[in-house]
Enzyme design. Structure first.
Site, short mmCIF file in Angstrom:
data_model
loop_
_atom_site.label_atom_id
_atom_site.label_comp_id
_atom_site.label_asym_id
_atom_site.label_seq_id
_atom_site.Cartn_x
_atom_site.Cartn_y
_atom_site.Cartn_z
N LYS A 24 -2.80 5.08 -4.58
CA LYS A 24 -1.97 4.29 -5.50
C LYS A 24 -2.80 3.51 -6.51
O LYS A 24 -2.31 3.20 -7.59
CB LYS A 24 -1.04 3.35 -4.74
CG LYS A 24 -1.76 2.21 -4.05
CD LYS A 24 -0.78 1.29 -3.36
CE LYS A 24 -1.51 0.11 -2.80
NZ LYS A 24 -1.08 -0.30 -1.46
N ARG A 43 5.30 -8.88 5.93
CA ARG A 43 5.94 -8.00 4.96
C ARG A 43 6.81 -7.06 5.80
O ARG A 43 7.73 -7.54 6.45
CB ARG A 43 4.90 -7.28 4.09
CG ARG A 43 5.54 -6.69 2.83
CD ARG A 43 4.53 -6.07 1.86
NE ARG A 43 3.93 -4.86 2.41
CZ ARG A 43 2.97 -4.17 1.78
NH1 ARG A 43 2.52 -4.58 0.59
NH2 ARG A 43 2.47 -3.07 2.32
C1 LIG Z 1 -2.20 -0.40 -0.67
C2 LIG Z 1 -2.10 -0.20 0.77
C3 LIG Z 1 -3.26 0.06 1.52
C4 LIG Z 1 -4.65 0.07 0.91
O1 LIG Z 1 -5.10 -1.24 0.77
P1 LIG Z 1 -6.54 -1.60 0.16
O2 LIG Z 1 -6.78 -2.97 0.60
O3 LIG Z 1 -6.45 -1.44 -1.31
O4 LIG Z 1 -7.53 -0.65 0.74
C5 LIG Z 1 -3.09 0.29 2.88
N1 LIG Z 1 -1.88 0.29 3.47
C6 LIG Z 1 -0.75 0.03 2.76
C7 LIG Z 1 0.57 0.05 3.46
C8 LIG Z 1 -0.82 -0.22 1.40
O5 LIG Z 1 0.31 -0.46 0.71
#
Ligand SMILES: *Cc1c(COP(=O)(O)O)cnc(C)c1O
Length: 370
Positions: free
Chosen positions: A36, A131
């Site tokens: 993402k 969350r």
């Molecule tokens: C964005 C996201 C991640 C990745 O997080 P980073 O800290 O950018 O590595 C992992 N799990 C979920 C559910 C996310 O939304």
């Protein structure tokens, strides 16, 4: 080249991916590469696979569909809790999804079973970030929640987030709790749940320090792989490269102007009341990039003698007075010059989703070939 542009150094990303995959691999952890950060760019998904990540994960179905359509064989995981209205698509696009509502899991099961599909589900558990996720007291009811699934969905494990909504940091203690919730669920559902998944980048610290319980066997990582940063622990990750991603914008105007406006000051265009420090007349460069494209509080100029002044929707103003004196060519900065910035995570996300910002993947040896 057109500007603004986000440049992604393929070698640096690949190096980060390999280092993370090796370190986690030694601890018995499979890494899923989160796409993402670059809006599900399939070129990133390819790098993740090449570097040894086991699958790709994204919060947006649309991003995962792009990766699916690119033909990459890596398994796809949907990380955002699915909207009930998108379950049909989830069944077509995602091999695994994270779920926290029994009703949604049952609907997905219906849809998959009717289509003759079996899709995996990880049950999201809220270990305190507040969350998404099952609250621990719900877990003993799991056997009621998931009674009568028709085989369209296979629950294969649990997952938790850290540092997303509340900044909760991962620790041996809360990861052990996650494992114990998995064990409760196994008892309640009377089946094996082999996967214990944690995210995101902040969990690397726990792995580095040897504090991840051995049952944790999956990590979802984005920021570390792309930026070599760990926002949650507020650190640069020492064994990863920073600077794999840069944003470059073009100068459209360069003029000496006072540093304080004259006249009565109200709100600027984004509803903020700017504060000015009188530093005399300064040389200001106006760049063709703005708040529509990046989060200006979350980028930093690569040169430490260029300073961000302010921004509006389509323009960014930087002070180049100090940098100018070091420039070789006559007159210093002028229109057509470019200025490069290092994005932090939110700015990278914004640039990734701005259609006004081109994205170029390049390899240092072969120049840009995309
Ligand atoms: C964005 C996201 C991640 C990745 O997080 P980073 O800290 O950018 O590595 C992992 N799990 C979920 C559910 C996310 O939304």
């Amino acid at each position: 080249m057109r500007y603004p542009v986000m440049l992604i150094d393929r070698d640096k990303v690949l190096n980060n991916v390999r280092v993370i995959a090796d370190m986690c691999g030694s601890a018995g952890i499979d890494v899923w590469g989160v796409t993402k950060g670059l809006a599900g760019d399939s070129r990133l998904a390819v790098l993740y696979s090449e570097g040894g990540f086991k699958g790709v994960a994204d919060s947006r179905l649309r991003n995962l569909r792009k990766i699916q359509e690119s033909g990459l064989a890596a398994p796809r995981q949907l990380m955002r809790i699915a909207m009930p209205s998108e379950l049909e698509d989830v069944s077509c696009v995602c091999d695994v999804s994270l779920q926290s509502e029994p009703e949604t899991v049952r609907r997905l099961d219906e849809i998959c079973a009717s289509a003759g599909l079996t899709r995996e589900v990880l049950l999201m558990i809220d270990v305190g970030d507040l969350r998404e996720g099952f609250w621990p007291r719900e877990l003993p009811h799991a056997s009621e929640y998931f009674a009568g699934l028709r085989g369209g969905v296979r629950i294969v494990g649990v997952a938790a987030n850290f540092a997303c909504a509340s900044g909760l940091l991962p620790s041996r203690e809360n990861l052990e709790r996650l494992v114990s919730y998995r064990d409760m669920l196994q008892d309640s559902l009377d089946c094996e749940l082999p996967v214990v998944s944690a995210g995101g980048t902040c969990c690397l610290k726990v792995v580095e320090e040897g504090n991840a319980p051995r049952q944790v066997n999956q990590l979802r990582v984005c920021e570390g792989a792309l930026l070599g940063m760990d926002t949650a622990f507020d650190r640069e990750i020492p064994y990863l490269e920073r600077g794999a991603v840069t944003i470059v914008a073009e100068v459209v105007e360069c003029k000496h102007k006072p540093s304080v406006p004259s006249g009565e000051i109200g709100m600027q265009s984004f509803g903020e009341r700017p504060v000015f420090i009188d530093r005399g007349v300064r040389k200001r460069a106006l760049l063709g990039i703005g708040r529509q494209d990046v989060n200006v509080d979350r980028i930093e100029p690569l040169r430490d003698d260029v300073h961000i002044v302010t921004a509006s929707s389509d323009h960014l103003i930087v002070d180049v007075t100090d940098a100018d004196s070091l420039r070789h060519h006559e007159g210093g900065y002028r229109p057509g010059d470019t200025i490069a910035f290092r994005p932090l995570y939110p700015a990278m996300l914004a640039a990734a989703t701005s259609e006004y910002v081109d994205k170029i993947f390049f390899a240092r040896l072969t120049q840009s070939d995309d």
